[in-house]
Structure formats: structure tokens, C-alpha cells
Design an enzyme around this catalytic site. Structure first.
Site, PDB file in Angstrom:
ATOM      1  CG  HIS A  30      -7.931  -1.922 -30.558  1.00 38.84           C
ATOM      2  ND1 HIS A  30      -9.145  -2.573 -30.663  1.00 38.84           N
ATOM      3  CD2 HIS A  30      -7.661  -1.837 -29.223  1.00 38.84           C
ATOM      4  CE1 HIS A  30      -9.597  -2.843 -29.449  1.00 38.84           C
ATOM      5  NE2 HIS A  30      -8.720  -2.424 -28.558  1.00 38.84           N
ATOM      6  CD  GLU A  79     -13.896  -8.011 -28.465  1.00 40.21           C
ATOM      7  OE1 GLU A  79     -13.179  -8.553 -27.590  1.00 40.21           O
ATOM      8  OE2 GLU A  79     -14.953  -7.416 -28.204  1.00 40.21           O
ATOM      9  CB  CYS A 123     -12.413  -5.876 -21.301  1.00 42.31           C
ATOM     10  SG  CYS A 123     -14.038  -6.251 -21.983  1.00 42.31           S
ATOM     11  CB  CYS A 169     -14.994  -4.151 -29.395  1.00 47.57           C
ATOM     12  SG  CYS A 169     -13.288  -4.218 -28.778  1.00 47.57           S
ATOM     13  N   GLY A 171     -12.273  -1.160 -28.682  1.00 41.49           N
ATOM     14  CA  GLY A 171     -12.303  -1.002 -30.142  1.00 41.49           C
ATOM     15  C   GLY A 171     -12.982   0.286 -30.551  1.00 41.49           C
TER      16      GLY A 171
HETATM   17  N1  LIG Z   1     -10.522  -9.108 -27.174  1.00 40.20           N
HETATM   18  C1  LIG Z   1      -9.796  -8.037 -26.456  1.00 40.20           C
HETATM   19  C2  LIG Z   1     -10.249  -7.980 -24.978  1.00 40.20           C
HETATM   20  C3  LIG Z   1     -11.720  -7.583 -24.809  1.00 40.20           C
HETATM   21  C4  LIG Z   1     -11.995  -6.193 -25.347  1.00 40.20           C
HETATM   22  C5  LIG Z   1     -13.457  -5.820 -25.611  1.00 40.20           C
HETATM   23  N2  LIG Z   1     -14.455  -6.803 -25.307  1.00 40.20           N
HETATM   24  C6  LIG Z   1     -13.793  -4.446 -25.033  1.00 40.20           C
HETATM   25  O1  LIG Z   1     -14.950  -4.194 -24.687  1.00 40.20           O
HETATM   26  O2  LIG Z   1     -12.848  -3.602 -24.987  1.00 40.20           O
HETATM   27  C7  LIG Z   1      -8.274  -8.292 -26.539  1.00 40.20           C
HETATM   28  O3  LIG Z   1      -7.885  -9.459 -26.702  1.00 40.20           O
HETATM   29  O4  LIG Z   1      -7.529  -7.318 -26.411  1.00 40.20           O
END
Ligand SMILES: N[C@H](CCC[C@H](N)C(=O)O)C(=O)O
Length: 297
Positions: free
Chosen positions: A169, A218, A75, A227, A230
Site C-alpha cells: 500500500h 486498488e 484481502c 479496502c 487499505g
Molecule cells: N487489490 C488488493 C487485494 C484486495 C484487497 C482489498 N479488497 C482488501 O479488502 O484488503 C491487492 O492487489 O493487493
């Protein structure tokens, strides 16, 4: 059991952060869902758990749980909050800090201005890196990029770039993020059967060769205000498709992230904010949360 927690956010992507070094924290999917619930719990997109490392060169282990209770690989916004938390809580004064994640070590550096730069670790582009089943698919005719044409249930299709920033992603280019079908196509991509571990769905608008606007639906959390991984995935995908040049300013609904990628090293810079601290009886919270489900007809 009473848990101390800190509520934080990175560009509006919000977290409950827990110190698993000085207090015994055993996280479960139910506890994660209860803490993340915005009506029955504290409310967050993800939960971050700081633990003692098992890697000899790491200062701490850093674990991430989505609001749906799933534990995930990385994250980016959370990593910036993690280093701010460690410094603010007096867990360590070391800067830069090395954190152990499931795919290795990442390095985090907090500047005097309070912005945090994170070396985001490895970046991969193959279908297997994002657990994507390609059997029977036709690759889009774009050179030097893993751009795939993904068929959608309604008969439509979308061209996506596959990027793993440890977590998976699928990034697409749209004309205008504000009118992009994030709420409808986002969940379809997130839980598309060809992504066997689900995926984060990015919608990127190219403003110029150093600037994009980005929205991300997400995995395990829905659309967030920002994100971090992201933003990295979108910038890297755009550079590889010849649409962008490093560094890339990524404008999200929650704030600005800056991504630099030279084909090897991937650096993300952005804010980290502490909102409040608190205590919670985790067993009572989880019990009330689970009774909520029982009460729902
Ligand atoms: N939902 C993402 C994890 C959190 C990523 C995001 N909040 C960031 O800042 O990179 C996943 O399941 O891979």
C-alpha cells in the site's frame, strides 16, 4: 465444469467465493477475469478460493485473485467474508478460525452480532516490503515514518507512506477524499514503474485523532467501495506519523471498518454479507469471455 459459488461483500467490496474443499477448483487468470467481469460474468472486485491448508496449524488456505486475474497476498474484507462463508457452508464450526495466507497465519473471529474481527498478521514498512525501487529518490523529511516523495509523470510529486499488510500500500493524506484525484492519480500510482509489483493507492482524510475517511484505488481492481488492508495501512500510517491514535474508525464509501494497532498486533473489525448463491459453467463462461475480446475491434 459446473462451479457452485457464493456472492458476498465486505462493506461493499464484493467477491465471488468458491469452495475448493468440496469441489475441484483450478483457478486461472482467464477464469478469474471472466468470473469478475460485470457484464460477461458474475461481477466482483476479487475472487476468494477456500482450500485445504498445507500449514499444520491452519484450518483452511485462503487465496485471493483480483478482477484482473492477478493472485495476491491478502484481502481484509475478503477475510471477513471467508470466515462467514466457512461457517454458513458448514465447512467448519470452529471459531475463531485460522487461515493460511502466503505470509503465514491469520486468525478470524465471528461475533454474535455478525461482525468479524481479523488479526491481520504482519505489518512492514520498508521499500523492499512493497517492492519499491528507491534509487535516486529523496526521502521526505518526516521522522519515524517511511514517507517517500514519489515523482509523478506530470512533474508533480506526492508524499506517500509505504505499508505492507502482506499486500503493498502507498497511502497519502488529502484534505478531502470526495475531491481527491483518486480516478486520475490512483492508476498512476498503482502502475508507477517504481512499484515493480504494482501497489494499492490509498487517499486518507484525517477527521480527528480516532477517525478518518478513506478511498482506495486498488491494484488489479480499480477504486472499490472499501479496502480492508487499505484501511489497516491508512490507520497504521497515520498512527506512525503522529496524526492518529488507535483505535481508528475508517469511513469508506461502502461502510465502517475499525482498526486497532498497538505497534505489533493489528486487528480489523467489520461486516460480512452474503448476497446470493449460484452455479456457473466455468468453461462456457470463460470461452464466451475470451470470444468477447476476439469480437472487440
Ligand atoms: N487489490 C488488493 C487485494 C484486495 C484487497 C482489498 N479488497 C482488501 O479488502 O484488503 C491487492 O492487489 O493487493
Amino acid at each position: 465444469m459446473i462451479w457452485n459459488f457464493t456472492k458476498m461483500h465486505g462493506a461493499g467490496n464484493d467477491f465471488v467465493v468458491l469452495d475448493g474443499v468440496r469441489q475441484p477448483i483450478e483457478m486461472t487468470p482467464e477464469r478469474a477475469r471472466a468470473l469478475a467481469d460485470r457484464h460477461f460474468g458474475v461481477g466482483a472486485d476479487q475472487l476468494l478460493l477456500v482450500e485445504n491448508p498445507s500449514h499444520p496449524e491452519a484450518d483452511f488456505r485462503y487465496r485471493v485473485f483480483n478482477a484482473d486475474g492477478s493472485e495476491v497476498e491478502h484481502c481484509g474484507n475478503g477475510a471477513r467474508c471467508f470466515v462467514r462463508f466457512v461457517h454458513e457452508q458448514g465447512l467448519s464450526r470452529r471459531n475463531p478460525l485460522r487461515a493460511e495466507i502466503c505470509t503465514g497465519l491469520i486468525t478470524l473471529n465471528e461475533s454474535e452480532t455478525g461482525e468479524v474481527t481479523v488479526d491481520m498478521g504482519q505489518t512492514r514498512f520498508q521499500p523492499a516490503d512493497v517492492h519499491f525501487m528507491t534509487r535516486g529518490l529523496v526521502n521526505a523529511p518526516l521522522h519515524h515514518d517511511t514517507l517517500w516523495t514519489l515523482p509523478l509523470p506530470d512533474g508533480d510529486s506526492v508524499d506517500i507512506s509505504l505499508v505492507a499488510i502482506s499486500n503493498p500500500h502507498a497511502v497519502q493524506v488529502v484534505d478531502n477524499v470526495d475531491t481527491a484525484p483518486v480516478a486520475t492519480v490512483g492508476p498512476i500510482i498503482e502502475s508507477h514503474p517504481r512499484f515493480t509489483q504494482r501497489i494499492n493507492a490509498g487517499f486518507m482524510q484525517v477527521v480527528d485523532r480516532h477517525t478518518i475517511k478513506l478511498r482506495v484505488y486498488e491494484r488489479g481492481a480499480g477504486e472499490t467501495l472499501a479496502c480492508g488492508t487499505g484501511a489497516c495501512a491508512a490507520a497504521v500510517a497515520g498512527i506512525r506519523r503522529g496524526l492518529l491514535d488507535s483505535p481508528v474508525a475508517v469511513h469508506t464509501r461502502g461502510g465502517l471498518l475499525t482498526i486497532a494497532w498497538d505497534g505489533d498486533s493489528l486487528q480489523m473489525t467489520g461486516p460480512a454479507t452474503t448476497v446470493f448463491t449460484g452455479q456457473i459453467d466455468i468453461d462456457k463462461l470463460t470461452q464466451n469471455y475470451l470470444q468477447k475480446d476476439a469480437a472487440t475491434p
